[in-house]
Structures are given as structure tokens and as C-alpha cells.
Design a protein around this motif. Structure first.
Motif, short mmCIF file in Angstrom:
data_model
loop_
_atom_site.label_atom_id
_atom_site.label_comp_id
_atom_site.label_asym_id
_atom_site.label_seq_id
_atom_site.Cartn_x
_atom_site.Cartn_y
_atom_site.Cartn_z
N GLN A 281 2.29 9.39 50.10
CA GLN A 281 2.56 8.15 49.38
C GLN A 281 1.71 8.11 48.10
N PRO A 282 2.30 7.83 46.95
CA PRO A 282 1.51 7.76 45.71
C PRO A 282 0.46 6.66 45.81
N ARG A 283 -0.77 6.98 45.43
CA ARG A 283 -1.85 6.00 45.53
C ARG A 283 -2.53 5.72 44.19
N VAL A 284 -2.94 6.76 43.50
CA VAL A 284 -3.66 6.56 42.24
C VAL A 284 -3.03 7.44 41.17
N LYS A 285 -2.81 6.87 40.01
CA LYS A 285 -2.13 7.58 38.93
C LYS A 285 -3.03 8.68 38.36
N THR A 286 -2.43 9.83 38.05
CA THR A 286 -3.17 10.96 37.48
C THR A 286 -2.57 11.30 36.12
N LYS A 287 -2.99 10.57 35.11
CA LYS A 287 -2.39 10.67 33.78
C LYS A 287 -2.54 12.06 33.16
N ARG A 288 -3.67 12.71 33.41
CA ARG A 288 -3.90 14.03 32.80
C ARG A 288 -2.89 15.06 33.27
N GLU A 289 -2.38 14.89 34.48
CA GLU A 289 -1.40 15.85 34.99
C GLU A 289 -0.14 15.87 34.14
N MET A 290 0.13 14.75 33.47
CA MET A 290 1.34 14.64 32.65
C MET A 290 1.29 15.54 31.41
N ARG A 297 6.89 19.17 30.23
CA ARG A 297 8.30 18.95 29.88
C ARG A 297 9.12 18.44 31.06
N TYR A 298 8.58 18.56 32.28
CA TYR A 298 9.32 18.16 33.47
C TYR A 298 8.76 16.91 34.16
N LEU A 299 7.46 16.67 34.04
CA LEU A 299 6.85 15.57 34.79
C LEU A 299 7.16 14.22 34.16
N LYS A 300 7.73 13.35 34.96
CA LYS A 300 8.03 11.98 34.54
C LYS A 300 6.97 11.00 35.06
N ASP A 301 6.29 11.38 36.12
CA ASP A 301 5.25 10.53 36.70
C ASP A 301 4.37 11.41 37.59
N ALA A 302 3.10 11.05 37.74
CA ALA A 302 2.18 11.85 38.55
C ALA A 302 1.13 10.96 39.20
N HIS A 303 0.97 11.13 40.51
CA HIS A 303 -0.03 10.40 41.28
C HIS A 303 -0.74 11.36 42.24
N ARG A 309 -0.85 15.98 45.53
CA ARG A 309 -0.35 15.44 44.27
C ARG A 309 1.12 15.09 44.47
N VAL A 310 1.51 13.95 43.96
CA VAL A 310 2.88 13.46 44.15
C VAL A 310 3.51 13.31 42.76
N TYR A 311 4.52 14.12 42.50
CA TYR A 311 5.12 14.18 41.18
C TYR A 311 6.56 13.68 41.18
N ASP A 312 6.96 13.13 40.05
CA ASP A 312 8.37 12.98 39.71
C ASP A 312 8.66 14.15 38.79
N PHE A 313 9.28 15.17 39.35
CA PHE A 313 9.56 16.40 38.60
C PHE A 313 11.01 16.37 38.13
N ARG A 317 11.46 14.23 43.67
CA ARG A 317 10.14 14.06 44.31
C ARG A 317 9.57 15.43 44.65
N LEU A 318 8.32 15.67 44.28
CA LEU A 318 7.66 16.93 44.58
C LEU A 318 6.22 16.67 45.00
N ASN A 319 5.83 17.22 46.15
CA ASN A 319 4.45 17.13 46.64
C ASN A 319 3.79 18.49 46.43
N TYR A 320 2.61 18.49 45.81
CA TYR A 320 2.02 19.75 45.34
C TYR A 320 0.50 19.73 45.45
N HIS A 321 -0.08 20.92 45.60
CA HIS A 321 -1.52 21.09 45.42
C HIS A 321 -1.82 22.52 45.03
N GLY A 322 -2.80 22.68 44.16
CA GLY A 322 -3.25 24.00 43.76
C GLY A 322 -4.66 24.27 44.25
N GLY A 323 -5.08 25.53 44.14
CA GLY A 323 -6.42 25.90 44.56
C GLY A 323 -6.99 27.01 43.70
N TRP A 324 -8.31 26.96 43.50
CA TRP A 324 -8.98 27.96 42.66
C TRP A 324 -10.43 28.07 43.08
#
Length: 377
Positions: A281-290, A297-303, A309-313, A317-324
Motif C-alpha cells: 500500500q502506498p504510504r509516503v511519496k518518493t518524489k526523487r524516484e520520478m 519517462r514511464y513513472l507517473k507516481d512513486a511511493h 517501492r510502489v510505482y504507477d508505471f 501498478r508496479l511493486n519494486y525494490h533494488g539492492g546494492w
């Protein structure tokens, strides 16, 4: 270097070699990955496309090290911050079983740290990256091998940027509270994850901690860049492993197929739909992800949800996480409406993984939308 698609049967765990995936968009994506990784001379990688109820399609390429063996679906990689997706599910299961609440105050989770500097700091704020502390607070101390207790003690003196829950502030160190909680209850994060998630999902190659990685029959050695398109194998550090709920999980490609399949609903007895709904469930907006390169070019919203991470791609709807972490990159994502998922693991710190993930989902959703239009005619 490049190998054909591997079709992995989730029922019989058999590997069946196929000359093609049977899906043109996926074949084209695999060719682009092959070309770009060959140009950068990436040591090794694997990725897979998973559809609910169908054999996964996996591409495996490269070696565990310069003079190592070939990477296989059983080769174990570090997942880095993709570990947070496992932590979110584990904690959601505990909430679902009324062992904890997302509103449990952090000061109740561990008797040693009061966190009086941050009023109303709760479990949800840790897992949901909304603690209010400055982003990546004291990650430098993790990398300098400071003890977990000392780092957490220093966090209790840090002035928050905002009230918990009001802003997105990504953390690794704060996840040490979760490990402390388990230890104060005479267990550990690793033991709980194994008993509640890894073992029930038959993720036989998955583990928590450095010892689990290096004990694997086949494990991918970490590589860092030493010059353009040149890589050197390096030692596996303990640093982030000491904060296991943030970045301590290891898994093979075969394990990740089972993980993504469970997220798509294939193992409701282990991970029920209510669990997945909670954490995505989207909780807090992540503006930098945009503004991420190629993604923008694809992200319409990001939380950020809880460990996801919960995206409007581009309308989906897309749920995502990266690692490094040093020498490794990882990415995992799933589209709940289409019941499909993807992951990629690399034993090199190549930023290509970011481009590949965006490219994969752009390619898939275009294919999906085209199919929907044809069906509507």
C-alpha cells in the motif's frame, strides 16, 4: 557468454533447455541485455520472467569469478537491499499473527534504546522508510564496521528532519532495531526468516549472513570496477550483513523464482494476499524516484510502502525494490494486476541493472497493452 532461456518448472524443479522463450518481446530484451553486458564485460548475471502458474523463463550468463565456474540457477548471490522485501513480509506475518503491530513503538521493541529524540517512532516507520532521520544516516559507520549497538546509540542522539510518517527518509542502520528485537526474544532475524519464509517456500539455497553465502556450493564472487569495462573480484565484507534485516539475505536464481511466485499468490498458505496487500500500500511519496534516468519517462507516481517501492508505471501498478552492496546489484519487481514478476542478480556493481529493469517493464507492458487491444477487437 550468453545462454539460452531456461524454463524452470516450479512443480518438478526440472531444468528444461529451450532455444527461445517463445515470446518475441522477451527475446528482444534478452538480446539487449546480452549486448550491453558484453560491452561492459560484466562478470555474470541472471534474470527471470515469472508468470503466475507457469514455468519461469530465466537467462543465465557468465562466471562466478574470473577463473570460477559458470553461473547456474543454483548460484547464490547477495540480495543487498532487496532483503528489505523479505523483512517486510516477515514483519507483516508477525502483525497478521498479532505478535506485533505496525504501530508498536520502537522503544517497546528494544529495551536498550529509548529513541526519545523521535516521538511516536513505530515499526511501520522503520520498514516504511519514514522515520524522519536524515537519509542513509550513519551508513558510513556501517561500512567502517562500527558495532550495531554503537550505531543505534548514535541514532538516538540524531535530530529528525520531520515527524515519523511525514517524509521519506531511506535508512539501513535503523533496521538494526529489528535484529535487536529478535535477539531480546532469544532468537535472531535469520532464524525467524528461515522458519517463517525461506523453509516454507523451499528456498533451499537462500540464507542470511556471510557464512551462508560462502558455504554455498556455488556462489557469485563480488566484483568492483577498476577501470572502464574492467572488474576485479573483492572480499565479501561483513558490514551490511550485521544489519541483516536491511541487507543480509542471500539467494539463488532458483530461490528467487519461488520468492516472486509467492508474491504473485502461488503460496497463499505461506504468504497470504492480505500480507502482500499490507506491504504494497502506498504510504509516503518518493518524489526523487520520478527523476530516475530512463525511468522518468514511464513513472507517473512513486511511493514507498512497507519494504516496497510502489510505482504507477505508465498506468500500471508496479511493486519494486533494488539492492546494492559492494560487488553486487539486485532488483526485483512484480505487477500484481497482471500477475507477473521479474528479478535480476549481478555479481558486479553495474548501473546497467537500473536501465534493464525499466526496459524490461516498458517492454512487458507494451506487449501486454498490445495484447489487450487485440483481444478487444
Amino acid at each position: 557468454m550468453f545462454k539460452s532461456f531456461l524454463l524452470i518448472s516450479l512443480i518438478f524443479s526440472n531444468l528444461i533447455y529451450s532455444s527461445a522463450s517463445g515470446e518475441e518481446w522477451l527475446d528482444d530484451f534478452a538480446k539487449r541485455v546480452k549486448t550491453k553486458t558484453a560491452k561492459q564485460r560484466v562478470p555474470g548475471y541472471l534474470f527471470a520472467f515469472i508468470e503466475e502458474g507457469k514455468p519461469a523463463k530465466m537467462v543465465v550468463s557468465g562466471k562466478t569469478a574470473n577463473k570460477g565456474s559458470a553461473i547456474t540457477p543454483q548460484t547464490v548471490f547477495r540480495l543487498a537491499s532487496v532483503s528489505k522485501t523479505f523483512t517486510s513480509i516477515l514483519m507483516a506475518k508477525m502483525v497478521d499473527e498479532n505478535k506485533l503491530s505496525w504501530q508498536t513503538p520502537v522503544k517497546q521493541m528494544t529495551s536498550e534504546y529509548a529513541f526519545d529524540n523521535s516521538k511516536n517512532l513505530q515499526l511501520a516507520h522503520i520498514v516504511g522508510q519514514s522515520s524522519g532521520f536524515s537519509p542513509n544516516a550513519y551508513d558510513n559507520l556501517i561500512e567502517a564496521n562500527y558495532p550495531v549497538k554503537r550505531v543505534l546509540s548514535m541514532l538516538t542522539d540524531l535530530k529528525p528532519l520531520c515527524t515519523p510518517g511525514e517524509c521519506y527518509t531511506y535508512q539501513n542502520t535503523l533496521f538494526g532495531v529489528i535484529e535487536e528485537y529478535f535477539q531480546e526474544n532469544n532468537t535472531s532475524y535469520g532464524k525467524q526468516l528461515e522458519s517463517e519464509v525461506l523453509r516454507p517456500l523451499s528456498m533451499k539455497g537462500a540464507s542470511v549472513g556471510r557464512d551462508g553465502l560462502v558455504a554455498a556450493d556455488s556462489w557469485a564472487k563480488p566484483h568492483v570496477a577498476i577501470a572502464k569495462n574492467k572488474w576485479r573480484s573483492v572480499r565479501v565484507n561483513e558490514d551490511y550483513y550485521r544489519f541483516s534485516p536491511a541487507a543480509g539475505v542471500n539467494a539463488s536464481g532458483a530461490d528467487m523464482v519461488k520468492w516472486v511466485g509467492a508474491l504473485l499468490g502461488e503460496q497463499p498458505n505461506v504468504i497470504g494476499p492480505q500480507i502482500i496487500d499490507q506491504v504494497t500500500q502506498p504510504r509516503v511519496k518518493t518524489k526523487r524516484e520520478m527523476h530516475r534516468r530512463l525511468w522518468q519517462r514511464y513513472l507517473k507516481d512513486a511511493h514507498y510502502g512497507l519494504g516496497w517501492r510502489v510505482y504507477d508505471f505508465d498506468g500500471h501498478r508496479l511493486n519494486y525494490h533494488g539492492g546494492w552492496v559492494k560487488g553486487y546489484r539486485a532488483a526485483v519487481a512484480f505487477a500484481p494486476d497482471q500477475k507477473v514478476g521479474y528479478f535480476m542478480l549481478m555479481n558486479a556493481e553495474s548501473n546497467l541493472i537500473n536501465d534493464f529493469t525499466a526496459d524490461f517493464w516498458a517492454s512487458y507492458f507494451k506487449h501486454y497493452d498490445d495484447q489487450q487491444k487485440l483481444a478487444a477487437k
